[in-house]
Design an enzyme around this catalytic site. Structure first.
Site, mmCIF file in Angstrom:
data_model
loop_
_atom_site.group_PDB
_atom_site.id
_atom_site.type_symbol
_atom_site.label_atom_id
_atom_site.label_comp_id
_atom_site.label_asym_id
_atom_site.label_seq_id
_atom_site.Cartn_x
_atom_site.Cartn_y
_atom_site.Cartn_z
ATOM 1 N N ASN A 129 -21.404 44.373 -1.375
ATOM 2 C CA ASN A 129 -20.983 43.096 -0.797
ATOM 3 C C ASN A 129 -19.958 42.450 -1.726
ATOM 4 O O ASN A 129 -20.304 42.016 -2.820
ATOM 5 C CB ASN A 129 -22.212 42.203 -0.624
ATOM 6 N N CYS A 144 -19.072 34.186 1.446
ATOM 7 C CA CYS A 144 -18.778 35.443 2.154
ATOM 8 C C CYS A 144 -17.981 35.219 3.440
ATOM 9 O O CYS A 144 -17.354 36.149 3.951
ATOM 10 C CB CYS A 144 -20.075 36.194 2.462
ATOM 11 N N HIS A 150 -18.614 41.303 8.181
ATOM 12 C CA HIS A 150 -18.866 41.126 6.745
ATOM 13 C C HIS A 150 -19.790 42.249 6.288
ATOM 14 O O HIS A 150 -20.770 42.579 6.961
ATOM 15 C CB HIS A 150 -19.498 39.764 6.505
HETATM 16 N N1 ACO Z 1 -35.160 47.841 -6.552
HETATM 17 C C1 ACO Z 1 -36.448 48.082 -6.367
HETATM 18 N N2 ACO Z 1 -37.318 47.175 -5.895
HETATM 19 C C2 ACO Z 1 -36.820 45.959 -5.578
HETATM 20 C C3 ACO Z 1 -35.461 45.631 -5.751
HETATM 21 C C4 ACO Z 1 -34.631 46.632 -6.273
HETATM 22 N N3 ACO Z 1 -33.301 46.425 -6.454
HETATM 23 N N4 ACO Z 1 -35.284 44.359 -5.358
HETATM 24 C C5 ACO Z 1 -36.482 43.896 -4.947
HETATM 25 N N5 ACO Z 1 -37.401 44.861 -5.094
HETATM 26 C C6 ACO Z 1 -38.820 44.803 -4.787
HETATM 27 C C7 ACO Z 1 -39.365 43.394 -4.772
HETATM 28 O O1 ACO Z 1 -39.656 42.961 -6.076
HETATM 29 C C8 ACO Z 1 -40.591 43.550 -3.932
HETATM 30 O O2 ACO Z 1 -41.605 44.095 -4.722
HETATM 31 P P1 ACO Z 1 -43.142 43.639 -4.506
HETATM 32 O O3 ACO Z 1 -43.489 44.073 -3.116
HETATM 33 O O4 ACO Z 1 -43.842 44.404 -5.568
HETATM 34 O O5 ACO Z 1 -43.158 42.162 -4.698
HETATM 35 C C9 ACO Z 1 -40.195 44.623 -2.930
HETATM 36 O O6 ACO Z 1 -39.042 45.295 -3.481
HETATM 37 C C10 ACO Z 1 -39.817 44.080 -1.565
HETATM 38 O O7 ACO Z 1 -38.975 42.977 -1.797
HETATM 39 P P2 ACO Z 1 -38.385 42.171 -0.612
HETATM 40 O O8 ACO Z 1 -37.534 41.063 -1.121
HETATM 41 O O9 ACO Z 1 -39.496 41.844 0.343
HETATM 42 O O10 ACO Z 1 -37.476 43.290 0.050
HETATM 43 P P3 ACO Z 1 -36.728 43.249 1.412
HETATM 44 O O11 ACO Z 1 -37.218 44.321 2.288
HETATM 45 O O12 ACO Z 1 -36.620 41.862 1.997
HETATM 46 O O13 ACO Z 1 -35.257 43.677 0.969
HETATM 47 C C11 ACO Z 1 -33.137 42.700 0.521
HETATM 48 C C12 ACO Z 1 -34.555 42.883 0.051
HETATM 49 C C13 ACO Z 1 -32.425 44.045 0.534
HETATM 50 C C14 ACO Z 1 -32.416 41.752 -0.416
HETATM 51 C C15 ACO Z 1 -33.157 42.113 1.967
HETATM 52 O O14 ACO Z 1 -33.980 40.966 2.020
HETATM 53 C C16 ACO Z 1 -31.801 41.769 2.453
HETATM 54 O O15 ACO Z 1 -31.000 42.642 2.728
HETATM 55 N N6 ACO Z 1 -31.474 40.467 2.608
HETATM 56 C C17 ACO Z 1 -30.146 40.063 2.937
HETATM 57 C C18 ACO Z 1 -29.499 39.672 1.670
HETATM 58 C C19 ACO Z 1 -28.025 39.839 1.623
HETATM 59 O O16 ACO Z 1 -27.432 40.726 2.201
HETATM 60 N N7 ACO Z 1 -27.390 38.915 0.901
HETATM 61 C C20 ACO Z 1 -26.003 38.978 0.666
HETATM 62 C C21 ACO Z 1 -25.430 37.626 0.609
HETATM 63 S S1 ACO Z 1 -25.490 36.829 2.176
HETATM 64 C C22 ACO Z 1 -24.445 37.602 3.106
HETATM 65 O O17 ACO Z 1 -23.532 38.170 2.623
HETATM 66 C C23 ACO Z 1 -24.644 37.581 4.577
#
Ligand code: ACO
Length: 325
Positions: free
Chosen positions: A282, A115, A252
């Site tokens: 993204n 990224c 980004h």
């Molecule tokens: N739809 C519904 N539920 C979901 C989904 C989905 N698409 N994905 C995960 N869940 C569920 C999980 O299974 C979990 O369920 P559980 O509580 O029953 O186990 C629950 O939602 C919470 O999951 P978490 O992973 O704790 O959710 P979080 O609040 O951390 O959000 C997310 C996840 C959006 C990925 C967040 O961690 C995030 O934004 N991280 C940054 C990732 C990113 O942007 N990466 C891009 C590449 S790096 C970059 O570009 C900088």
């Protein structure tokens, strides 16, 4: 420092025609529009069609950037293309772009920083132009990132999209004035110890397969805010500026919550941030040039303004580019 500076003289972008909204995603994986919007701000993404390659998107974005710059492809002597999803393992996708544009001199190569790729590519091209190794460059971020997604992993497949953005960079002679247009500074960083937080579980020398994106979302979130804030502050401090001096932040586009957390950390007004993640998701190396092109075309970014681009990606890699438009 040499008496040359590199200036962005044209931007372009390209998106696949196919748009997939969150409701359509919820038909293939257990998720919902409400979950995706609340956690990421993403409402839709563009997905490359069958046979639509990273080079196709890169060529379309490049043609648009050249047209807006009023520059012919024969006048280019450098192509730097950032991608994580090249057409082939080799040769570099940049050489396909070079051939398609009819450019036969200079050199073309790819850069891989996920990224952060576009920021890395811009820094490389800026260095080469300032050193006199090239005079006119095309810098591209292009991805068909959806090809490396695990469509059964709802934690990652809803986050990404495909697209390309490009800029034409031209060397100009510095006249020693304090206020000059062009790239003022570039800063690049990486920390390979954090490899496992975001990676692809395949590759030529490891498994011989393409593999899929694997991510620890919470880890990535935390480091993204810290690293992007560091990249922004380093650029501001190096140039003896303050946050108030920056007219536009082009971050980004990973997630609107990351962008909002970054703004809170920096005390940066969200009104001066270019945001496209709601429509593009993204797009990895394409995200910054796609956002930049939108803000230049709709007139938000104007001549003389200070524009700060930053990114963070797998590796981890991160960095920033500050330009006076
Ligand atoms: N739809 C519904 N539920 C979901 C989904 C989905 N698409 N994905 C995960 N869940 C569920 C999980 O299974 C979990 O369920 P559980 O509580 O029953 O186990 C629950 O939602 C919470 O999951 P978490 O992973 O704790 O959710 P979080 O609040 O951390 O959000 C997310 C996840 C959006 C990925 C967040 O961690 C995030 O934004 N991280 C940054 C990732 C990113 O942007 N990466 C891009 C590449 S790096 C970059 O570009 C900088």
């Amino acid at each position: 420092m040499s008496g040359r500076r590199a200036r962005i003289v044209g931007c372009g972008s390209a998106l696949p025609r196919r748009v997939v909204d969150n409701a359509a995603m919820a038909e293939t994986v257990e998720t919902s529009d409400a979950w995706i919007v609340q956690r990421t701000g993403i409402r839709q993404r563009h997905i490359a069609g069958e046979g639509e390659k990273t080079s196709d998107l890169a060529i379309a974005a490049s043609r648009a950037a050249l047209a807006r710059a009023g520059v012919e492809a024969e006048a280019l002597d450098l192509v730097v293309l950032a991608t994580t999803t090249p057409d082939n393992t080799f040769p570099a996708t940049a050489t396909r772009v070079q051939a398609a544009l009819g450019m036969t001199r200079g050199c073309a190569f790819d850069i891989q920083a996920v990224c952060s790729g576009f920021v890395y590519a811009l820094a490389m091209a800026d260095n080469m132009l300032r050193l006199g190794q090239a005079d006119r460059a095309l810098v591209i971020g292009s991805e068909t990132f959806t090809r490396i997604l695990d469509w059964e992993d709802r934690g990652t497949c809803v986050l990404f999209g495909d697209g390309a953005g490009a800029v034409v960079l031209e060397a100009t002679a510095s006249n020693g004035a304090t206020v000059e247009r062009g790239i003022l500074s570039t800063h690049l960083r990486s920390d390979g110890r954090l490899h496992d937080a975001l990676y692809v579980d395949g590759g030529v020398s490891s498994t011989g397969t393409i593999g899929h994106v694997r991510m620890n979302g919470k880890d990535v979130f935390k480091h993204a805010v810290n690293n992007m804030a560091e990249a922004v502050l380093t650029a501001i401090e190096t140039n003896d500026l303050t946050v108030e001096d920056i007219d536009w932040l082009v971050p980004h586009q990973a997630n609107s919550r990351i962008i909002e957390a970054l703004c809170r950390r920096l005390n940066f007004p969200i009104e001066r941030v270019v945001v496209t993640v709601d429509r593009h998701a993204n797009t990895s190396a394409a995200s910054v040039p796609l956002a930049l092109d939108e803000a230049v075309r709709d007139g938000r970014i104007e001549a003389g303004q200070l524009v700060l681009m930053e990114a963070m990606g797998g590796g981890f890699t991160w960095g920033s580019v500050l330009a006076r438009w």
